[in-house]
Design a protein around this motif. Structure first.
Motif, PDB file in Angstrom:
ATOM      1  N   MET A 151      13.141 -33.995  46.564  1.00 24.01           N
ATOM      2  CA  MET A 151      13.426 -32.794  45.780  1.00 24.01           C
ATOM      3  C   MET A 151      12.832 -31.584  46.481  1.00 24.01           C
ATOM      4  O   MET A 151      11.768 -31.664  47.115  1.00 24.01           O
ATOM      5  CB  MET A 151      12.923 -32.907  44.342  1.00 24.01           C
ATOM      6  N   VAL A 152      13.539 -30.460  46.386  1.00 24.29           N
ATOM      7  CA  VAL A 152      13.070 -29.200  46.982  1.00 24.29           C
ATOM      8  C   VAL A 152      12.998 -28.160  45.878  1.00 24.29           C
ATOM      9  O   VAL A 152      13.976 -27.932  45.151  1.00 24.29           O
ATOM     10  CB  VAL A 152      14.010 -28.721  48.106  1.00 24.29           C
ATOM     11  N   HIS A 153      11.851 -27.542  45.763  1.00 24.61           N
ATOM     12  CA  HIS A 153      11.615 -26.483  44.774  1.00 24.61           C
ATOM     13  C   HIS A 153      11.610 -25.142  45.490  1.00 24.61           C
ATOM     14  O   HIS A 153      10.897 -24.953  46.488  1.00 24.61           O
ATOM     15  CB  HIS A 153      10.269 -26.718  44.082  1.00 24.61           C
ATOM     16  N   VAL A 154      12.414 -24.200  45.003  1.00 28.44           N
ATOM     17  CA  VAL A 154      12.451 -22.856  45.580  1.00 28.44           C
ATOM     18  C   VAL A 154      11.420 -22.000  44.862  1.00 28.44           C
ATOM     19  O   VAL A 154      11.560 -21.685  43.683  1.00 28.44           O
ATOM     20  CB  VAL A 154      13.846 -22.225  45.452  1.00 28.44           C
ATOM     21  N   SER A 155      10.376 -21.642  45.580  1.00 33.79           N
ATOM     22  CA  SER A 155       9.300 -20.821  45.022  1.00 33.79           C
ATOM     23  C   SER A 155       9.459 -19.393  45.549  1.00 33.79           C
ATOM     24  O   SER A 155      10.570 -18.898  45.690  1.00 33.79           O
ATOM     25  CB  SER A 155       7.947 -21.427  45.395  1.00 33.79           C
ATOM     26  N   GLY A 228       9.254 -30.973  48.512  1.00 34.20           N
ATOM     27  CA  GLY A 228       9.085 -29.819  49.387  1.00 34.20           C
ATOM     28  C   GLY A 228       9.197 -28.529  48.606  1.00 34.20           C
ATOM     29  O   GLY A 228       9.925 -28.449  47.614  1.00 34.20           O
ATOM     30  N   ILE A 229       8.451 -27.529  49.045  1.00 33.55           N
ATOM     31  CA  ILE A 229       8.532 -26.196  48.455  1.00 33.55           C
ATOM     32  C   ILE A 229       8.916 -25.207  49.552  1.00 33.55           C
ATOM     33  O   ILE A 229       8.320 -25.185  50.628  1.00 33.55           O
ATOM     34  CB  ILE A 229       7.195 -25.777  47.821  1.00 33.55           C
ATOM     35  N   THR A 291      14.743 -28.625  54.773  1.00 35.30           N
ATOM     36  CA  THR A 291      13.526 -29.168  54.164  1.00 35.30           C
ATOM     37  C   THR A 291      13.795 -30.507  53.489  1.00 35.30           C
ATOM     38  O   THR A 291      13.021 -31.463  53.650  1.00 35.30           O
ATOM     39  CB  THR A 291      12.940 -28.165  53.155  1.00 35.30           C
ATOM     40  N   ALA A 292      14.883 -30.593  52.728  1.00 35.98           N
ATOM     41  CA  ALA A 292      15.229 -31.861  52.075  1.00 35.98           C
ATOM     42  C   ALA A 292      15.400 -32.968  53.110  1.00 35.98           C
ATOM     43  O   ALA A 292      14.867 -34.082  52.954  1.00 35.98           O
ATOM     44  CB  ALA A 292      16.498 -31.693  51.249  1.00 35.98           C
ATOM     45  N   SER A 304       4.892 -30.710  50.797  1.00 37.53           N
ATOM     46  CA  SER A 304       5.201 -29.975  52.021  1.00 37.53           C
ATOM     47  C   SER A 304       5.666 -28.577  51.641  1.00 37.53           C
ATOM     48  O   SER A 304       6.612 -28.423  50.865  1.00 37.53           O
ATOM     49  CB  SER A 304       6.303 -30.690  52.810  1.00 37.53           C
ATOM     50  N   ILE A 305       5.009 -27.553  52.195  1.00 38.26           N
ATOM     51  CA  ILE A 305       5.309 -26.166  51.851  1.00 38.26           C
ATOM     52  C   ILE A 305       5.711 -25.407  53.112  1.00 38.26           C
ATOM     53  O   ILE A 305       5.056 -25.530  54.154  1.00 38.26           O
ATOM     54  CB  ILE A 305       4.093 -25.488  51.177  1.00 38.26           C
TER      55      ILE A 305
END
Length: 510
Positions: A151-155, A228-229, A291-292, A304-305
Motif C-alpha cells: 500500500m502507498v499513502h500519499v502524504s 510506503g509514503i 514506490t508500490a 518506507s518514506i
C-alpha cells in the motif's frame, strides 16, 4: 516489445484508489491505463455527489481531457477496467457495504490512498475525520485484504513544516492520535476551536497536523505488509505526461496564472529570492507507482518514506520565470480576459495589500458595477476579498523556504531499469523551469480557462483593445489625481504638474 519491470508488476493486479476523482487521482488512473494497460482492474472509492450516482461520476471522470492521449492509443473499452465503489473515507468503515468490503478484501493487490481534505482553512473536526480517521479506516481495510502486495499513502512534504529541513523519515508526533480523536468526539465546535492552536503547537494548520498523524497510522501496519509514503510538495501541472501543462487544479501557481491571464490577478506576494518547492503532477504519479513496485519487490517490513520534491535537486525561484510568464500572457491572451494581463511580484504581504486596493479592488468595484447594471452576476470584489483573507493564512508558506532532502528517492531512481527510468521518470533534475512554466501557462489557457487555440486570433485583438483601455485608465487616474491636488491645495494645474511623475513613480512601486 519487452515489458518493463513496473509494467510486469501491475500486470493482472487489481488496484484500489481513494481520492481517484481529484487532480492527482485522475492522473494516477490515466497513467496506469496508458502505461500499464494489462492491469487487472482499477477500483475507485467514490461517493454520490450533488445528486449524481457513482456510475455517473465515473462517466464524468472518463470524459476528462486528460484521457485524450490514452484514447489515441487505445479503444474506449479500456475504461471497462475502471470500477466505481460506493464509499467515503470520512465515514465509518469507509461507507462500504458489507458486500463491497468483502469483495475488495478478496480482490485487491495494491492500495493507493490519496484521498484527503486539502483545505488549509478547515477546522480540526473535518480534517481529523478525513485525513486521520480516513487513513485509519483504509489501513483497517488493508489488514483484511487477502492478496495485498503493498500500500502507498500519499502524504505531504509539509507534514513536517515546523522544520526548515526534513529528511525521508517518520518524525515523532506532537500529540497522540487517540487524544485528538477523543477531543473531536467529545467537544463542541467552539470549545474545539479554542483548543486548536494549543494542540497544533508548531504546525501552521490542521491539514499538516492531521496528515502528520496519518503517517503514524500507516506505520502501524508496516511490519504486516509493505507500506510506503510519498510526500509531494506543491503539486503543479504536468511536465511531460500525458501532455505538457495539463491541470485541473486551481491551487498554487496555476490558479494565479489563471487569474493573471484574465487580467483579474495583477499582483502576487512572492519572495523572489526564496526557493519554492513545486513538483509536476506526472512526476508525483510516477513516484507513487514506482514506490508500490519498489517496496513490494524488496518485501520491506518497515515504513518506507520518499520525498517527491524539487528543492534539493532542481531548486526553483520565481525570478527565473517571471519574464517568460508575462511574455506568454501577451503572446497567448484570453478571449475571456476582463482586464489587460500583467503580473508583478511584491516582496511583502503588506505591500501587496496596499497595491491590491488600487490595482485589484478599484477595478473590481467598477467592473462589478457595470456587470450588475447589465444584469450579470458581480464576482470580482468577492473573489479579491477571498484572496485577501486566504493570504493571511498562507503567509508562512509564501515567505518561508524549506529543504526536503530526497536521497532515498534518487537512489530508487538509480535502481530502476533504463526502460523504467524512461517510462516512470522520478528524477526532475533535467526539468527546465522557464520552459516548464511556458507549458504550464498553455495548460492553464487550455484546461482551466477552457480556451481552444482557435480563439487565439480574436483574443489577440481583444488584448490590443484592453491595452489601450489600460493606458486610458492610467491617464484618467493621474489626471483626476492632478486635478484633485490642485483643488485641495489652491495651486494652479501648471504649478502642481509635478504630482503626475511623482504619483506615476509611486504607483510603479505597487
Amino acid at each position: 516489445m519487452k515489458e518493463s519491470d513496473i509494467q510486469n508488476f501491475y500486470k493482472n493486479k487489481n488496484v484500489f484508489i481513494t481520492g481517484g476523482t481529484g487532480f492527482l487521482g485522475i492522473a494516477i488512473v490515466e497513467k496506469i491505463l496508458r502505461s500499464c494497460p494489462e492491469v487487472g482492474g482499477i477500483y475507485l472509492l467514490m461517493r454520490p455527489k450533488k445528486g449524481k450516482q457513482i456510475e455517473e461520476r465515473l462517466k464524468e471522470l472518463t470524459d476528462n481531457a486528460v484521457f485524450e492521449t490514452l484514447l489515441q492509443q487505445s479503444s474506449p473499452d479500456i475504461f471497462r477496467k475502471l470500477h466505481a465503489v460506493a464509499g467515503d473515507v470520512g465515514e465509518e468503515n469507509l461507507g462500504l457495504s458489507p458486500e463491497n468490503r468483502a469483495s475488495l478484501a478478496q480482490t485487491i493487490d495494491v492500495v493507493i490512498h490519496s484521498a484527503a481534505t486539502l483545505d488549509f482553512q478547515a477546522t480540526l473536526r473535518p480534517t481529523v475525520q478525513i485525513n486521520l480517521l480516513g487513513t485509519r479506516r483504509v489501513m483497517q481495510l488493508c489488514r483484511e485484504m487477502q492478496h495485498l502486495k503493498c500500500m502507498v499513502h500519499v502524504s505531504s512534504a509539509y507534514v513536517n513544516s515546523y522544520l526548515k529541513e526534513a529528511d525521508e523519515k517518520l518524525y515523532p508526533a506532537h500529540e497522540e492520535a487517540e487524544k485528538i480523536i477523543d477531543l473531536v468526539n467529545s467537544l463542541g465546535d467552539d470549545a474545539l476551536e479554542q483548543l486548536t492552536d494549543k494542540l497544533l503547537k508548531d504546525h501552521p494548520n490542521t491539514y499538516t497536523f492531521t496528515k502528520h498523524l496519518a503517517e503514524h497510522e500507516v506505520n502501524k501496519c508496516a511490519a504486516i505488509f509493505p507500506c510506503g509514503i510519498v510526500r509531494p510538495s506543491m503539486i503543479t501541472g504536468a511536465w511531460k505526461e500525458p501532455v505538457p501543462g495539463w491541470t485541473i487544479s486551481k491551487n498554487g501557481p496555476q490558479g494565479f496564472l489563471m487569474g493573471a491571464a484574465k487580467g483579474v490577478i495583477r499582483r502576487l506576494p512572492v519572495g523572489t529570492e526564496l526557493i519554492y518547492d513545486y513538483i509536476p503532477v506526472d512526476t508525483v504519479v510516477n513516484q507513487i507507482l514506482v514506490t508500490a513496485f519498489h517496496i513490494q519487490r524488496n518485501g520491506f517490513k518497515e515504513l518506507s518514506i520518499y520525498h517527491c520534491t524539487s528543492s534539493t535537486c532542481n531548486p526553483f525561484r520565481w525570478d527565473s520565470v517571471k519574464e517568460q510568464v508575462n511574455d506568454y500572457l501577451h503572446k497567448y491572451p484570453l478571449k475571456s480576459a476582463v482586464w489587460y494581463p500583467h503580473l508583478k511580484f511584491l516582496p511583502s504581504l503588506w505591500l501587496y495589500k496596499l497595491s491590491a486596493i488600487i490595482v485589484h479592488f478599484m477595478p473590481a468595484y467598477c467592473l462589478d458595477f457595470i456587470t450588475k447594471v447589465f444584469g450579470g452576476r458581480p464576482i470580482l470584489v468577492r473573489l479579491h476579498t477571498n484572496v485577501w483573507e486566504s493570504l493571511n493564512r498562507l503567509e508562512k508558506f509564501i515567505f518561508s523556504e524549506w529543504r526536503f532532502n530526497n536521497p532515498k528517492t534518487l537512489d530508487v531512481s538509480r535502481q530502476l531499469s533504463p526502460m523504467d527510468r524512461e517510462m516512470f521518470n522520478i528524477d526532475i533534475s533535467e526539468l527546465k523551469w522557464p520552459e516548464y512554466f511556458v507549458g504550464l501557462a498553455q495548460g492553464v489557457r487550455r484546461y482551466l480557462n477552457n480556451e481552444h487555440p482557435k480563439t487565439l486570433a480574436a483574443a489577440r485583438k481583444k488584448d490590443t483593445v484592453l491595452f489601450f483601455v489600460h493606458i486610458a485608465f492610467q491617464v484618467l487616474f493621474l489626471a483626476l489625481f492632478w486635478a484633485l491636488t490642485a483643488k485641495l491645495t489652491g495651486m494652479s494645474l501648471i504649478s502642481c504638474i509635478f504630482v503626475i511623475p511623482v504619483m506615476y513613480f509611486l504607483l510603479s512601486l505597487l
